[in-house]
Design an enzyme around this catalytic site. Structure first.
Site, PDB file in Angstrom:
ATOM      1  CG  HIS A  71      -1.946   1.050   1.248  1.00  0.00           C
ATOM      2  ND1 HIS A  71      -3.107   0.966   0.503  1.00  0.00           N
ATOM      3  CD2 HIS A  71      -2.005   2.230   1.902  1.00  0.00           C
ATOM      4  CE1 HIS A  71      -3.821   2.060   0.715  1.00  0.00           C
ATOM      5  NE2 HIS A  71      -3.178   2.841   1.557  1.00  0.00           N
ATOM      6  CD  GLU A 129      -4.377   7.939  -1.834  1.00  0.00           C
ATOM      7  OE1 GLU A 129      -5.075   7.938  -0.810  1.00  0.00           O
ATOM      8  OE2 GLU A 129      -3.140   7.989  -1.829  1.00  0.00           O
ATOM      9  CB  SER A 130      -7.903   2.101  -3.955  1.00  0.00           C
ATOM     10  OG  SER A 130      -6.701   1.855  -3.246  1.00  0.00           O
ATOM     11  CG  HIS A 131     -10.178   4.071   1.773  1.00  0.00           C
ATOM     12  ND1 HIS A 131     -10.762   4.290   2.987  1.00  0.00           N
ATOM     13  CD2 HIS A 131      -8.855   4.277   1.974  1.00  0.00           C
ATOM     14  CE1 HIS A 131      -9.838   4.629   3.880  1.00  0.00           C
ATOM     15  NE2 HIS A 131      -8.680   4.631   3.284  1.00  0.00           N
ATOM     16  CG  ASN A 132     -10.342  -0.911  -3.671  1.00  0.00           C
ATOM     17  OD1 ASN A 132     -11.066   0.055  -3.885  1.00  0.00           O
ATOM     18  ND2 ASN A 132      -9.382  -1.266  -4.503  1.00  0.00           N
ATOM     19  NE  ARG A 151      -6.187  13.607   5.944  1.00  0.00           N
ATOM     20  CZ  ARG A 151      -7.119  12.660   6.078  1.00  0.00           C
ATOM     21  NH1 ARG A 151      -8.388  12.993   6.281  1.00  0.00           N
ATOM     22  NH2 ARG A 151      -6.796  11.380   6.025  1.00  0.00           N
ATOM     23  CG  ASP A 152      -3.549  12.585  -0.724  1.00  0.00           C
ATOM     24  OD1 ASP A 152      -2.695  12.769   0.154  1.00  0.00           O
ATOM     25  OD2 ASP A 152      -3.932  11.463  -1.073  1.00  0.00           O
ATOM     26  CD  GLN A 168      -8.351   4.297   7.963  1.00  0.00           C
ATOM     27  OE1 GLN A 168      -9.381   3.799   7.531  1.00  0.00           O
ATOM     28  NE2 GLN A 168      -7.223   4.222   7.312  1.00  0.00           N
ATOM     29  CG  ASP A 212      -2.588   5.359 -13.071  1.00  0.00           C
ATOM     30  OD1 ASP A 212      -2.121   6.085 -12.172  1.00  0.00           O
ATOM     31  OD2 ASP A 212      -1.903   4.523 -13.678  1.00  0.00           O
ATOM     32  N   GLY A 215      -1.354   8.869  -8.960  1.00  0.00           N
ATOM     33  CA  GLY A 215      -2.105   7.620  -9.029  1.00  0.00           C
ATOM     34  C   GLY A 215      -1.927   6.789  -7.784  1.00  0.00           C
TER      35      GLY A 215
END
Length: 733
Positions: free
Chosen positions: A41, A85-88, A108-109, A232, A488, A525
């Site tokens: 990650h 971004e992923s949160h899978n 935030r990014d 979280q 991506d 990405g």
């Protein structure tokens, strides 16, 4: 400490490497820090060697991959900041918080770069909603995204959603955020200035999300349910305060560097900033504002509590920072300082509890080039004999089935839960080819889209990934935007399996080829691997987020039919392909064949042609032809414009293939009768086939092929099928 590193996801070889870096055995806190920073990650250890093939340079690129987000120059001293971004994994376990914190993290990014976020998009993949668990995941993921975005006041303007069996139990939640910043106000996460104080700002630190980054680097299993504490908890109101406080702070000259605390919390933000700047950092954990008693150094360093940032401040400006954060009711505590020895030194109660080289955490994770092989089933699924597929006797029914399929049907049930008009700059709302957001104080606008057909990538990852890039770019062109950059999100299974690594590698090569040909750089990405369920891996799903620039927002085009008697024209050629199509799956239950082949030079010409026609004001509507083929595109434009169409096609193809083939690159445009000749002439100059196929009229869709009437349906019947499907699926027991 019997092999505790294994439990935290480190291999024995990796543990040996850590011992050789430190010259000693690491303690538990240090093992924890390496386990998160060397996880897939955070370290991209299975994908980094492949990612270098992506084109990342371009005349507009101010910041490419490697920072919190990518930055592109859009003129007038303005830049667009973008990241997906992923949160899978968190969303599979705890869908509401998993999705909500995915949104919070990506926002935030963007503002950590100094930009004000102006739009969110979500690319979602779910299983078929025919069981309770899948419906629960869908409902809660959508609610989590909606609540976080709506509360913080950033419009969710677009995205894409697909439903396939392969995502059952392992949904994909990819969140994209875009912001605008003045070019001279861009902030970076590069720590410098020996002796400069380091401050933690925003929320307090608790035990939530500890080890979340390593959790996101494993396959999901029955035991994953026990990992709920790894998810979280987000507070969008706190983040709204943090956003405004940070943007206000950036107006002062107090900030040297800033980084949000996402995966791996204090560990990643400290070592990444220090490593980029070639410095060290000393952190005193007794000064970190905590929300729980008795937290260990391990827990504080690995906590993924949300809504926190780490800031390197100009020495002597600490009070300026505290003043701003006090005004917004937030913490701002000095917890350490920049040192010159390149070490991350963590202190608690006067003792050193961890001491490791920043660079070793942030940059020295091992990289793996895995073995690859073509999946054993690949040849079999790529076989398709069109003659085995008998044309349907009732084409009216076939059309209704295709447009009411989960992947073609309206996604209104999802996006109606989002506030997409907040901030009042949304010029094109969800449900069109691309979203468009105005840039305040200018005539400009940014067009945004996310795209990827995982089924195509399953059938051929190289071609499928090219199609994902091409379709994203085509969608932007359809609204009059010139594509300028890609972010991506590569969602794949376990790369330690040879066939998955083969998919990943070919997919990245496909993206690289398409981006090079279409001249669109990749500026940021994310990679999400180990997306598997009991049945095996998800479809390879390289989601392409893309931004396009519109110089004059008054010239945008949309897909809805505008005027009766307008002439309907198809741009591009139907090559008679039905492999991997929605039609094949919905009407015959088959996922087979080759995906449509794509000629990227042809794609480029079609996109340039559409941009030219929109710029010259020669067309009244434009819509890309993709899932569901020409027939689905026609129905979508008709429903959007509340006007029917009368179509007459001449073809050597089978009727069903003529209607439902998904051959790219194609577009459906409407033109005022007096402008048709000019449009056809320009299309000829661009070497793009253009065929007049009918007119906008009435309140029904009537299609004849080679003189034979095959479709005759009232628009309201089609609209009911198209609009109601997802709601119906979600509400039935």
């Amino acid at each position: 400490m019997d092999k505790i590193w294994r439990e935290l996801g480190l291999t024995d070889e990796e543990y040996e490497k850590i011992i050789s870096i430190l010259g000693r055995e690491p303690n538990i806190t240090e093992i924890g820090m390496y386990s998160v920073m060397w996880s897939e990650h955070c370290a991209y250890k299975n994908s980094k060697p492949l990612l270098k093939y992506l084109p990342t340079k371009g005349e507009r690129v101010i910041q490419g991959p490697g920072e919190n987000a990518g930055v592109l120059d859009i003129g007038d001293n303005l830049a667009v900041v973008m990241k997906i971004e992923s949160h899978n994994h968190p969303s599979a376990i705890e869908p509401y918080q998993g999705a909500a914190t995915g949104v919070g993290g990506i926002i935030r990014d963007i503002f950590t770069m100094g930009a004000r976020p102006i739009a969110l998009l979500d690319s979602l993949r779910f299983g078929i909603p025919d069981d309770k668990r899948t419906k629960y995941l869908i409902e809660n993921v959508v609610a989590g995204i909606a609540d976080y975005g709506n509360c913080i006041g950033i419009p969710t303007v677009g995205g894409d959603t697909y439903f396939e069996e392969s995502y059952k139990g392992n949904p994909l939640v990819n969140a994209m955020c875009v912001g605008i910043v003045e070019k001279d106000k861009i902030k970076k996460g590069i720590a410098k200035g020996i002796g400069n104080p380091v401050m933690i700002v925003g929320a307090t630190t608790g035990r939530d999300g500890i080890g979340g980054a390593s959790f996101a680097s494993q396959e999901l299993s029955e035991e994953s349910e026990e990992k709920r504490p790894s998810v979280q908890v987000g507070d969008p109101f706190m983040e709204k305060l943090l956003l405004e406080a940070c943007l206000e702070l950036f107006e002062t000259d107090a900030v040297v560097a800033i980084q949000d605390m996402g995966a791996a919390g204090l560990t990643s933000s400290s070592c990444e900033m220090a490593s980029r700047g070639g410095v060290g950092m000393e952190i005193d954990l007794d000064k970190v504002p905590l929300r729980e008693k008795g937290m260990t150094p391990y827990e504080i360093m690995l906590s993924e509590s949300q809504e926190r940032m780490l800031v390197v401040v100009e020495k002597g400006k600490e009070e300026d920072v505290q003043k701003v954060f006090k005004k917004w009711g937030l913490n701002a505590a000095t917890i350490g300082k920049i040192t010159d020895d390149g070490m991350i030194r963590v202190i608690k109660e006067g003792k050193i509890v961890a001491e490791v080289p920043a660079k070793s955490l942030a940059e020295d994770a091992p990289q793996y080039i895995r073995e690859e092989e073509v999946p054993k089933w690949q040849e079999d699924v790529n076989k398709l004999n069109i003659n085995e597929v008998k044309p349907p006797e009732d084409m009216n029914k076939a059309l209704k089935d295709v447009i009411s399929s989960l992947n073609v049907a309206s996604k209104e049930w999802i996006y109606s839960q989002y506030d997409y008009m907040v901030r009042t700059d949304t010029a094109i709302t969800p449900g069109m080819d691309a979203a468009v957001v105005r840039i305040k104080g200018t005539k400009k606008a940014i067009a945004l889209t996310t795209d990827c057909n995982g089924r195509y990538c399953y059938l051929d990852p190289y071609i499928g990934s090219q199609i994902a890039v091409a379709e994203a770019a085509r969608n932007l062109c359809m609204v009059g935007a010139k594509p300028i950059g890609v972010t991506d999100c590569l969602n794949f299974g376990n790369p330690e399996k040879k066939e998955i690594y083969w998919q990943l590698k070919n997919s990245i090569f496909g993206i690289a080829k398409a981006c090079e040909t279409l001249q669109i750089p990749v500026v940021s990405g994310n990679v999400s691997l180990y997306n598997e369920n009991e049945e095996g891996a998800i479809y390879p799903t390289p989601v392409i987020g893309m931004a396009g620039l519109i110089e004059d927002v008054s010239k945008i085009c949309t897909m809805d039919f505008k005027k009766e008697r307008d002439v309907i024209i198809i741009l591009g050629e139907n090559k008679g392909e039905i492999g991997g199509s929605e039609y094949l799956k919905v009407c015959f239950g088959m996922v087979k064949g080759q995906p449509p082949q794509i000629d990227l030079e042809e794609e480029k010409r079609l996109q340039e042609l559409v941009l030219k026609l929109i710029e010259e004001g020669l067309i009244n509507s434009s819509h890309d032809i993709s899932e569901g083929g020409f027939a689905a595109a026609l129905v979508e434009s008709a429903i959007s414009g509340k006007k029917g169409a009368k179509i007459s096609l001449q073809t050597s193809l089978r009727e069903d293939v003529e209607l439902f083939s998904e051959s790219p690159p194609r577009a459906l445009i409407t033109v005022s009768p007096e402008k048709v000749e000019e449009v056809l002439k320009i299309a000829y100059e661009y070497q793009v086939p253009a065929q007049k196929v009918g007119v906008v009229e009435g309140k029904k869709i009537a299609i004849e092929v080679n003189g034979k009437k095959i479709i005759d349906l009232p628009l309201e019947v089609l609209e009911e099928s198209w609009r109601g499907r997802i709601k119906w699926e979600m509400e039935r027991n």
